[in-house]
Design a protein around this motif. Structure first.
Motif, PDB file in Angstrom:
ATOM      1  N   GLU A  99       0.828  -1.212   0.000  1.00 41.26           N
ATOM      2  CA  GLU A  99       0.000   0.000   0.000  1.00 41.26           C
ATOM      3  C   GLU A  99       0.862   1.262   0.000  1.00 41.26           C
ATOM      4  OE1 GLU A  99      -2.216   1.012   3.592  1.00 41.26           O
ATOM      5  OE2 GLU A  99      -3.875   1.691   2.321  1.00 41.26           O
ATOM      6  N   TYR A 116      -4.700   3.638  -9.879  1.00 38.51           N
ATOM      7  CA  TYR A 116      -5.947   3.567  -9.088  1.00 38.51           C
ATOM      8  C   TYR A 116      -6.489   2.132  -9.129  1.00 38.51           C
ATOM      9  CZ  TYR A 116      -6.150   8.589  -8.415  1.00 38.51           C
ATOM     10  OH  TYR A 116      -5.871   9.869  -8.013  1.00 38.51           O
ATOM     11  N   TYR A 119      -4.179  -0.107  -6.885  1.00 42.54           N
ATOM     12  CA  TYR A 119      -4.406   0.166  -5.454  1.00 42.54           C
ATOM     13  C   TYR A 119      -5.809  -0.314  -5.058  1.00 42.54           C
ATOM     14  CZ  TYR A 119      -4.437   2.826  -1.041  1.00 42.54           C
ATOM     15  OH  TYR A 119      -4.513   3.190   0.280  1.00 42.54           O
ATOM     16  N   MET A 123      -7.021  -2.970  -2.170  1.00 43.05           N
ATOM     17  CA  MET A 123      -8.049  -2.667  -1.169  1.00 43.05           C
ATOM     18  C   MET A 123      -9.164  -3.718  -1.207  1.00 43.05           C
ATOM     19  SD  MET A 123      -7.365  -0.061   0.753  1.00 43.05           S
ATOM     20  CE  MET A 123      -5.782  -0.819   0.858  1.00 43.05           C
ATOM     21  N   LEU A 135     -11.822   4.343  -5.120  1.00 41.58           N
ATOM     22  CA  LEU A 135     -10.648   4.396  -6.001  1.00 41.58           C
ATOM     23  C   LEU A 135     -11.051   4.109  -7.452  1.00 41.58           C
ATOM     24  CD1 LEU A 135      -8.131   2.602  -3.638  1.00 41.58           C
ATOM     25  CD2 LEU A 135      -7.757   4.860  -4.635  1.00 41.58           C
TER      26      LEU A 135
ATOM     27  N   HIS B  14     -10.453  15.134  -1.528  1.00 44.97           N
ATOM     28  CA  HIS B  14     -10.949  13.801  -1.870  1.00 44.97           C
ATOM     29  C   HIS B  14      -9.777  12.857  -2.124  1.00 44.97           C
ATOM     30  CE1 HIS B  14     -13.434  10.732  -3.622  1.00 44.97           C
ATOM     31  NE2 HIS B  14     -12.766  10.789  -4.757  1.00 44.97           N
ATOM     32  N   LEU B  18      -8.371   9.501  -0.228  1.00 39.36           N
ATOM     33  CA  LEU B  18      -8.122   8.217  -0.896  1.00 39.36           C
ATOM     34  C   LEU B  18      -6.708   7.726  -0.649  1.00 39.36           C
ATOM     35  CD1 LEU B  18      -9.758   8.476  -4.442  1.00 39.36           C
ATOM     36  CD2 LEU B  18     -10.421   7.012  -2.561  1.00 39.36           C
ATOM     37  N   PRO B  21      -3.369   5.876   4.189  1.00 36.85           N
ATOM     38  CA  PRO B  21      -3.209   4.411   4.304  1.00 36.85           C
ATOM     39  C   PRO B  21      -4.335   3.754   5.105  1.00 36.85           C
ATOM     40  CG  PRO B  21      -1.176   5.538   4.863  1.00 36.85           C
ATOM     41  CD  PRO B  21      -2.217   6.596   4.728  1.00 36.85           C
ATOM     42  N   SER B  22      -4.738   2.579   4.666  1.00 35.52           N
ATOM     43  CA  SER B  22      -5.777   1.821   5.374  1.00 35.52           C
ATOM     44  C   SER B  22      -5.205   0.586   6.059  1.00 35.52           C
ATOM     45  CB  SER B  22      -6.847   1.364   4.383  1.00 35.52           C
ATOM     46  OG  SER B  22      -7.400   2.454   3.723  1.00 35.52           O
ATOM     47  N   LEU B  23      -3.980   0.240   5.726  1.00 33.96           N
ATOM     48  CA  LEU B  23      -3.364  -0.955   6.303  1.00 33.96           C
ATOM     49  C   LEU B  23      -2.144  -0.523   7.104  1.00 33.96           C
ATOM     50  CD1 LEU B  23      -3.246  -3.029   3.004  1.00 33.96           C
ATOM     51  CD2 LEU B  23      -5.031  -3.113   4.722  1.00 33.96           C
TER      52      LEU B  23
END
Lengths: 295, 163
Positions: A99, A116, A119, A123, A135, B14, B18, B21-23
């Motif tokens: 990530e 996009y 990624y 996700m 995304l 926005h 996006l 980081p989500s992890l």
């Protein structure tokens, strides 16, 4: 194509040929060509990148990692090297590291729909569906017919199950714009299978396998669909078609029928019904697993 | 009155969102959760508490405990409800329909209802795993542990309501 001169084909021509061979998955030939190129251009990042890409495609992750490190040592901003590093992290299930690389790439290339898509795929694989969807919206805003964005958006649509396949706009666009692409066929297999039409899904999966006969993934897919369409699993149709909802209804119905039989039929007949029910329960839990080993 | 924001600023916000980081490397990424089959078997044989134990473990793996905590509350409420029904002739209406000993069937149906609730909480994740071919972790040990926990919890709750 190559433009021969006194010293043989130019680097550009060699790379172009190597690209074409890699696209056709003719990796041994591509490797030979790159070895030739490496004799004259041993430290060229693009030659090294393509060699790493072949290693990655063949599952030689350690070799690919070493070569990618060399690429990025010479050119830290090398686009292919960075994307391959992210893919390598994903292949090793180092999702957080992958990530980080995707985010850095997106900061440097904020209008690249490919990034996009990649990624978003990460996700989706790590079950962050909302973010994957956002995304994809961004990727499709930049490039409305980007195949990988459409593929992932179509899969998210199927997972969320908000409406029927006929309303899956992304799947429709995939089929219209890219009918021959592997991603389109794969999405169709998933859509058909989720709708319970495993026979049609099997036919499409067999087409996929014919296109990529060396792919263990598609072989597994065909095997799994053959299992799902096996005649001996016909009594499990409600579970296959309606999933856990079907299983719940069958369970409650079964318990109800067994109990009703006990109170309204003779003991012998009620026992037979109870044993049939028990056998069905045991069969539903064990037979698919046994059949998977047999096929 | 809040200041008016330009569309460009909104787009940048926005994208920043996006690109957050989500992890994280120190948390097991939520790539797989215990299967619906594990939740089903734990709920069916161990009752709502057992089902909730697996479902909340899944919520932890998905980092959704802040959203999914009501599952624990529902499970405890259902267990108290079952204990109360068993000790206060709450199943007599069902006995009248299907005969004596209907409490067992009633409890099983409630276990199934709890499974349906837990499944609804994580439905998209189970479906994602099925669509993406993600293999769930082996749920045998965790499932057996949850069933033991569920049975012990039900016995303990049963002590609250004297017959």
């Amino acid at each position: 194509m190559s433009t021969p001169d006194d010293s043989g084909p130019t680097l550009g021509a060699l790379l172009q040929q190597a690209h074409a061979l890699i696209d056709r998955r003719r990796f041994p030939h591509a490797r030979q060509l790159l070895a030739t190129a490496a004799q004259s251009y041993p430290d060229n990042p693009q030659v090294l990148y393509l060699a790493a890409f072949i290693d990655y495609s063949e599952g030689k992750l350690d070799d690919a990692e070493k070569t990618v490190s060399s690429v990025l040592l010479q050119d830290p901003e090398h686009y292919g090297g960075r994307t391959l590093r992210a893919e390598l992290h994903e292949a090793r299930k180092q999702f957080a590291q992958a990530e980080t690389v995707w985010i850095e790439l997106l900061r440097d290339h904020p209008e690249d729909a490919d990034l996009y898509a990649s990624y978003g795929e990460l996700m989706m694989q790590t079950l962050h569906l909302d973010k994957a969807q956002r995304l994809m919206q961004e990727g499709l805003r930049l490039e409305p017919n980007h195949p990988k964005c459409l593929y992932i958006a179509a899969l998210i649509h199927i997972i969320q199950g908000r409406s029927s396949d006929s309303e899956n706009e992304h799947l429709q666009r995939l089929v219209t714009e890219y009918p021959e692409r592997i991603q389109t066929l794969l999405t169709l297999v998933v859509a058909l299978s989720q709708r319970g039409d495993n026979r049609s899904a099997l036919r499409v999966a067999q087409q996929l396998l014919a296109m990529r006969p060396d792919s263990p993934h598609y072989l597994t897919l065909v095997k799994e669909l053959k299992l799902q369409t096996h005649w001996s699993l016909l009594p499990l149709y409600p579970m296959q078609r309606w999933g856990w909802g079907g299983a719940g209804v069958i369970t409650v119905l079964g318990i109800g029928i067994v109990h009703a039989a006990r109170s309204s039929l003779t003991t012998d007949l009620a026992s037979v019904i109870a044993y049939i029910w028990l056998a069905y329960v045991v069969y539903s839990w064990t037979w698919p697993g046994i059949l998977r080993r047999l096929i | 009155m809040p200041p008016t924001r330009t569309p460009l600023a909104q787009i940048m916000d926005h994208n920043n969102d996006l690109l957050r980081p989500s992890l994280s490397a120190d948390h097991n990424p939520s790539a797989a959760i215990y299967s619906a089959r594990t939740v089903f078997l734990a709920s069916f044989f161990g009752g709502p508490i057992a089902g909730a134990a697996i479902a909340l473990t899944n919520a932890y793996r998905l980092r959704r405990l802040a959203t999914d905590w009501p599952l624990g509350l529902i499970a405890v409420a259902l267990c108290f409800g079952l204990a109360w029904l068993s000790t206060h002739h709450g199943w007599s209406w069902l006995d009248a329909i299907v005969g004596h000993g209907s409490a067992l069937y009633g409890a099983r149906v409630i276990n199934l209802i709890f499974f349906a609730i837990a499944y609804a909480f994580h439905r998209t994740y189970f479906k994602s795993m099925s669509v993406l071919g993600i293999t769930p972790p082996n749920g045998l040990a965790v499932g057996l542990g949850a069933i033991c926990l569920g049975v012990i919890a039900e016995l303990a709750i049963g002590q609250v309501f004297p017959i």
